[in-house]
Design an enzyme around this catalytic site. Structure first.
Site, PDB file in Angstrom:
ATOM      1  CD  GLU A   1      -3.074   6.139   3.427  1.00 33.35           C
ATOM      2  OE1 GLU A   1      -2.180   7.344   3.840  1.00 33.35           O
ATOM      3  OE2 GLU A   1      -3.148   5.184   3.529  1.00 33.35           O
TER       4      GLU A   1
ATOM      5  CG  HIS B   1      -1.415   4.922  -0.685  1.00 35.99           C
ATOM      6  ND1 HIS B   1      -0.403   5.181   0.895  1.00 35.99           N
ATOM      7  CD2 HIS B   1      -2.785   3.285   0.277  1.00 35.99           C
ATOM      8  CE1 HIS B   1      -1.132   4.057   2.249  1.00 35.99           C
ATOM      9  NE2 HIS B   1      -2.410   3.239   1.428  1.00 35.99           N
TER      10      HIS B   1
ATOM     11  NE  ARG C   1       0.146   4.385   6.561  1.00 39.93           N
ATOM     12  CZ  ARG C   1      -1.295   4.645   6.408  1.00 39.93           C
ATOM     13  NH1 ARG C   1      -0.454   6.096   6.528  1.00 39.93           N
ATOM     14  NH2 ARG C   1      -1.656   3.725   5.495  1.00 39.93           N
ATOM     15  CG  ASP C   2       3.999   2.291  11.749  1.00 43.57           C
ATOM     16  OD1 ASP C   2       3.452   2.404  10.791  1.00 43.57           O
ATOM     17  OD2 ASP C   2       3.785   2.095  12.417  1.00 43.57           O
ATOM     18  CD  GLU C   3      -1.198   0.575   6.307  1.00 41.41           C
ATOM     19  OE1 GLU C   3      -0.904   1.957   7.691  1.00 41.41           O
ATOM     20  OE2 GLU C   3      -1.838  -0.136   6.483  1.00 41.41           O
TER      21      GLU C   3
ATOM     22  CG  ASP D   1      -4.760  -0.255  -1.022  1.00 43.18           C
ATOM     23  OD1 ASP D   1      -5.327  -0.863  -0.747  1.00 43.18           O
ATOM     24  OD2 ASP D   1      -3.573   0.020  -0.655  1.00 43.18           O
TER      25      ASP D   1
ATOM     26  CG  ASP E   1       0.127   0.132   2.394  1.00 41.12           C
ATOM     27  OD1 ASP E   1       0.351  -0.492   2.170  1.00 41.12           O
ATOM     28  OD2 ASP E   1      -0.698   0.523   4.125  1.00 41.12           O
TER      29      ASP E   1
HETATM   30  C1  BGC Z   1      -3.535   0.981   4.151  1.00 41.77           C
HETATM   31  C2  BGC Z   1      -4.583   1.345   2.968  1.00 41.77           C
HETATM   32  C3  BGC Z   1      -5.371  -0.287   3.098  1.00 41.77           C
HETATM   33  C4  BGC Z   1      -6.354  -0.116   4.438  1.00 41.77           C
HETATM   34  C5  BGC Z   1      -7.596  -0.524   4.702  1.00 41.77           C
HETATM   35  C6  BGC Z   1      -4.738   1.730   5.330  1.00 41.77           C
HETATM   36  O1  BGC Z   1      -4.001   1.086   6.703  1.00 41.77           O
HETATM   37  O2  BGC Z   1      -3.081   0.998   3.902  1.00 41.77           O
HETATM   38  O3  BGC Z   1      -4.518   1.132   1.700  1.00 41.77           O
HETATM   39  O4  BGC Z   1      -6.758  -0.942   1.695  1.00 41.77           O
HETATM   40  O5  BGC Z   1      -5.479   0.574   5.695  1.00 41.77           O
HETATM   41  O6  BGC Z   1      -8.824  -0.117   4.570  1.00 41.77           O
END
Ligand code: BGC
Length: 907
Positions: free
Chosen positions: A762, A783, A498-500, A507, A494
């Protein structure tokens, strides 16, 4: 040996060609881009029937050479280059096959064993109306089989010692080779990430290996040709392992998700010139010691103390007697499968553009482009100087780094200098998403070249090029491409900062079609879709893949498990991939059926994301769920038809109808208004074919009314936006299409461009002049999801689309509209390069189009009057290779054979 020996075939081709030499223009064809399982000359193929592909290019583009096509092919696969050169396919001689297929031809020769080297070429017989029977050979290509049997692996998983204090270890094995080396292959992988060196030189150019998978289920291994790195005598195989996705921080708080300590698996196989072999494998005889890398983590960054470097750690002859013995790990067996995708590599470098010091000693470099990767540092400083690099996508108003939106991803690299001259450092097992870099700790102002951005990504081949008369749109396109580059890193993530950084499925599905235009992502998705099926639970596709604990079964997110394989099939014609994923696709539909009431997806699903990040438009979540349930069911019915499963096709066609009925009953009023009345509702209903024919125009009008009421603004989030322009274009609402596309006030695609974005944000309002930055809890500036309009830019604006699977039949339908006066685009499809270039001047329209050999096209020329259409200066209806079919929706429609065309028309 088959009836048609290659020699006889070649002779027969040549004779046929020679007989036709009186024909003035014989199209000069070339067979290029030979691939095996989508990859060029791959090592380590696990598929026992690999698929071979090529592309035919035409060199002279003379009008009377139109219609060049392949009428037959012959593939030869030999066990040595010498045999291939003599046209002897000892492994496989396909014989002359009358066929126009040039993609994914399944190998059907002798069974292939582990390590088998396969050298191949293809002879293609091309025909055109102007010249017949021209044989053309491709250049020789090759592939090599991987380790097919679990028994082939003699290596053991090993790890360093002294965890957790010393988390990153060197590992090494000294060995002596008694004889000259003819061939050597290194098979390697890690639980975590690894780098390998042989005799002081780095093996390969992969940045992060192996790929991210669910390591409990399968680990991808890499194969390297290391023949030239070894010699008779003393040698050393040395390496490093780091935590990576396996035991470092991953998204949403995940840490040590798959295991606690990284481990290496390495198997070097040497063949001597006398044919004898030897293996050097990871085991208890390996030595280990701490490395200068004090810590390394995707989210946190890397710490490196150059004072701890030992120059000769990776050289032969180094005394490693003080090193400890590596630990052998008793790992549960999991599938070891070869790398089937383009690995993560350095893509390019970006020099710093400017340097400022918003605070004393905080040297802030601007790279001018939001990017993903890391910095290569070049400094001179006294021993012990500690330099700190911080990374950010954007700046605070005072010029300092804005890092709040990184959340817990600290993204800091530190380097302690060894002193004594210029030092160059780049981190090993981390990456960051950034445009700005802050360097502190330098004794003096650093030079601009102290910092260079090293861009890393899954190295997918660039296939799309787009430019038009509006520079803002060109920047938008660049932002889309950079969004993909930064987020296609082993898996489709995504965001990169960040911490993701997770494989969010929603996506992935909204963007996949756009991605296929920008680069060749067939292999990338071939790998990731296996992960998608690995993560599936009881039929429910997970929200992220690899599944790391997030939810499952969420509409539009889980549907990626159907939409992505179908898109890959549509774009690349890959039926094997479709067949492999079909069972999981069916399970998803059945899961949705069970989790519906009267075929309406359940309303009590608390965690659904809806039309994520829409602007003041609340699309009912059960409506999104039901719409997607219908669409996925429709796609599964189509997949069943493709795969010859007629019972399933009928079953899922029926179910699609039933869901549509339920949808209309539940949500659609007699006047075409849909519950929720958001743009997203109408977009889904129209795109997914949910409405009865007579309702379509009404629904389209509600959609237009909403856009107009919002002052020509969109309000959709991730889910609706990818189909917004395609749906309006199909409904013939071009005025609205171009107003939306060229809108630059919030919310719109060009709003972020106007405010200096170099990647897709994003959120539509990631930053606004009124409010500044959005909530830092969720505000990525990289994003790709809202960049899903890229698909429309190619398929409609430039007019390059497929008409059926695999770009064998093309749809060339450019869409001129107010505000854009020219578009020039090209796409390297699986069937060859397609190009369009159009211009408007008042009523005049012109189009240059290239239809690659071996394809045909439907070409639609905007005009009110077919008589106004010319091709190469003559009435189009009389042009070679063109056939006028009909007028349709303001366009003259032609059937075209391959070739280049130059049209003009009056609109
Ligand atoms: C992500 C998105 C993802 C979403 C789910 C977010 O934190 O960055 O891209 O699809 O969560 O709704």
């Amino acid at each position: 040996m088959k009836n048609h020996s290659p020699l006889r075939l070649a002779v027969c081709f040549v004779t046929a060609a020679a007989m036709l030499t009186h024909i003035p223009v014989a199209p000069a064809a070339e067979v290029v881009n030979p691939r095996c399982e989508y990859l060029a000359d791959p090592l380590g193929i696990d598929a026992t029937k690999p698929r071979l592909s090529w592309v035919i290019e035409e060199k002279d583009q003379a009008p009377n050479s139109r219609g060049l096509a392949q009428s037959a092919y012959q593939i030869l696969v030999a066990s040595t280059p010498e045999l291939l050169a003599k046209d002897q396919g000892d492994l496989w001689d396909s014989g002359k096959v009358a066929s126009d297929r040039s993609a994914q031809i399944e190998y059907a020769g002798k069974p292939l064993a582990s390590r088998q080297q396969c050298y191949w070429k293809v002879c293609v017989l091309t025909d055109s109306p102007a010249a017949k029977a021209k044989p053309v050979w491709s250049k020789p290509a090759k592939w090599e089989m991987g380790l097919l049997m679990p028994d082939d692996w003699k290596a053991k998983w090993i790890e360093g010692t002294g965890y957790p204090e010393k988390p990153l270890h060197y590992l090494r094995k000294s060995f002596n080779l008694a004889k000259p080396v003819a061939k050597a292959r290194l098979f390697a992988t890690a639980l975590g990430l690894y780098e390998m060196d042989i005799n002081g030189g780095r093996v390969g150019d992969i940045i992060f290996a192996p790929e991210w998978t669910d390591y409990a289920k399968r680990v991808r291994y890499q194969v390297y040709d290391v023949t030239s790195m070894l010699a008779k005598g003393d040698n050393v195989l040395a390496g490093l392992v780091g935590p990576g996705w396996y035991c470092g921080h991953i998204g949403l708080g995940g840490f040590k998700h798959y295991g606690k300590v990284p481990a290496l698996l390495a198997q070097l196989e040497v063949t001597y010139t006398d044919g004898s072999t030897e293996q050097i494998v990871s085991n208890a005889s390996w030595k280990t010691t701490g490395s200068p890398i004090l810590s390394s983590d995707f989210m946190k960054g890397e710490s490196y103390d150059a004072r701890l470097e030992s120059k000769d750690w990776n050289l032969a002859g180094t005394d490693d007697s003080a090193w400890q013995s590596a630990n052998v790990r008793d790992e549960k067996p999991c599938a070891l499968e070869s790398q089937v995708t383009d690995p993560v590599r350095k893509i390019c470098e970006i020099p710093a553009k400017a340097i400022t010091d918003p605070k004393p000693g905080c040297w802030t470099f601007d790279l001018g482009q939001n990017m993903v990767g890391f910095v290569r540092l070049k400094v001179t400083a006294p021993v012990g100087t500690k330099l700190t690099l911080r990374h950010a996508e954007v700046l605070n108003p005072d010029g300092t780094l804005y890092t709040k939106n990184l959340r817990s991803a600290t993204s800091v690299d530190t380097y302690i200098c060894k002193g004594g001259g210029v030092e160059i450092y780049q981190p090993h097992f981390t990456f960051h998403g950034f445009r700005y870099v802050e360097l502190t700790g330098t004794p003096a102002k650093p030079a601009l070249d102290a910092v260079t951005g090293v861009v890393v990504a899954s190295d997918t081949r660039v296939t799309g090029h787009f430019a038009c008369s509006d520079p803002r749109i060109n920047q938008l396109y660049s932002n889309i491409v950079w969004g993909q580059r930064g987020n296609y890193l082993s898996i489709p993530t995504d965001c990169p900062q960040r911490d993701e950084r997770l494989g969010w499925m929603g996506d992935a599905q909204v963007f996949v079609h756009t991605a296929t235009y920008n680069s060749d992502v067939a292999a990338f998705f071939s790998k990731w879709l296996v992960d998608v099926d690995d993560a599936q639970r009881d039929g429910a596709f997970t929200d992220v893949t690899p599944g790391t604990g997030c939810g499952a079964g969420t509409p539009a997110w889980g549907d990626a498990g159907v939409i992505c394989p179908m898109t890959i099939y549509q774009v690349y014609g890959d039926t094997r991939l479709l067949a492999a994923h079909y069972p999981a696709m069916v399970k998803w539909i059945e899961w949705c059926r069970v989790h519906s009431t009267g075929l309406i997806r359940n309303k009590d699903r608390g965690g659904d994301y809806g039309d994520w990040l829409s602007i003041g438009a609340n699309t009912p979540k059960d409506l999104i769920g039901t719409a997607y349930f219908a669409w996925s069911t429709h796609l599964v019915a189509q997949a069943a038809k493709t795969l010859g499963k007629s019972e399933d096709a009928a079953k899922y066609d029926r179910l699609y109808q039933e869901i549509k009925d339920a949808f209309n009953k539940e949500y659609v009023a007699a006047d075409g208004r849909i519950k929720g009345n958001t743009q997203c509702c109408y977009i889904m209903a129209l795109k997914f074919g949910l409405l009865p024919e007579e309702m379509r125009a009404k629904a389209a009008q509600w959609l237009i009314d909403d856009i107009t009421a919002k002052g020509d603004h969109l309000s959709t989030g991730f889910v609706g936006v990818s189909y917004l322009l395609p749906v309006l274009t199909r409904a013939g609402k071009l005025d609205t299409v171009f107003k939306l596309f060229l809108q630059d006030t919030f919310p719109s695609w060009l709003f972020s461009v106007k405010h200096g974005a170099t990647t897709i944000w994003e959120r539509w309002d990631g930053w606004t002049p009124e409010k500044g930055f959005q909530d830092p809890g969720m505000n990525s500036f990289n994003h790709y999801s809202l960049g899903s309009c890229g698909e429309w830019m190619f398929s409609s604006l430039a007019g390059i689309d497929t008409d059926g699977p695999g770009f064998r039949k093309l749809m060339i339908r450019p869409t001129p509209g107010n505000g854009i006066t020219w578009v020039k685009a090209s796409y390297d499809s699986v069937s060859g390069q397609i190009a369009t270039s159009w211009k408007t001047a008042g009523d005049n329209f012109s189009l240059d189009a290239t239809i690659p050999p071996n394809t045909t096209a439907t070409i639609c020329i905007p005009t009110k009057d077919e008589a106004s259409v010319t091709e190469s200066g003559k009435p189009a209806a009389t042009a070679t290779g063109l056939k006028f079919l009909r007028m349709d929706q303001g366009a003259a429609i032609y059937r075209a054979v391959s070739g280049t065309y130059a049209f003009t028309s009056k609109r």
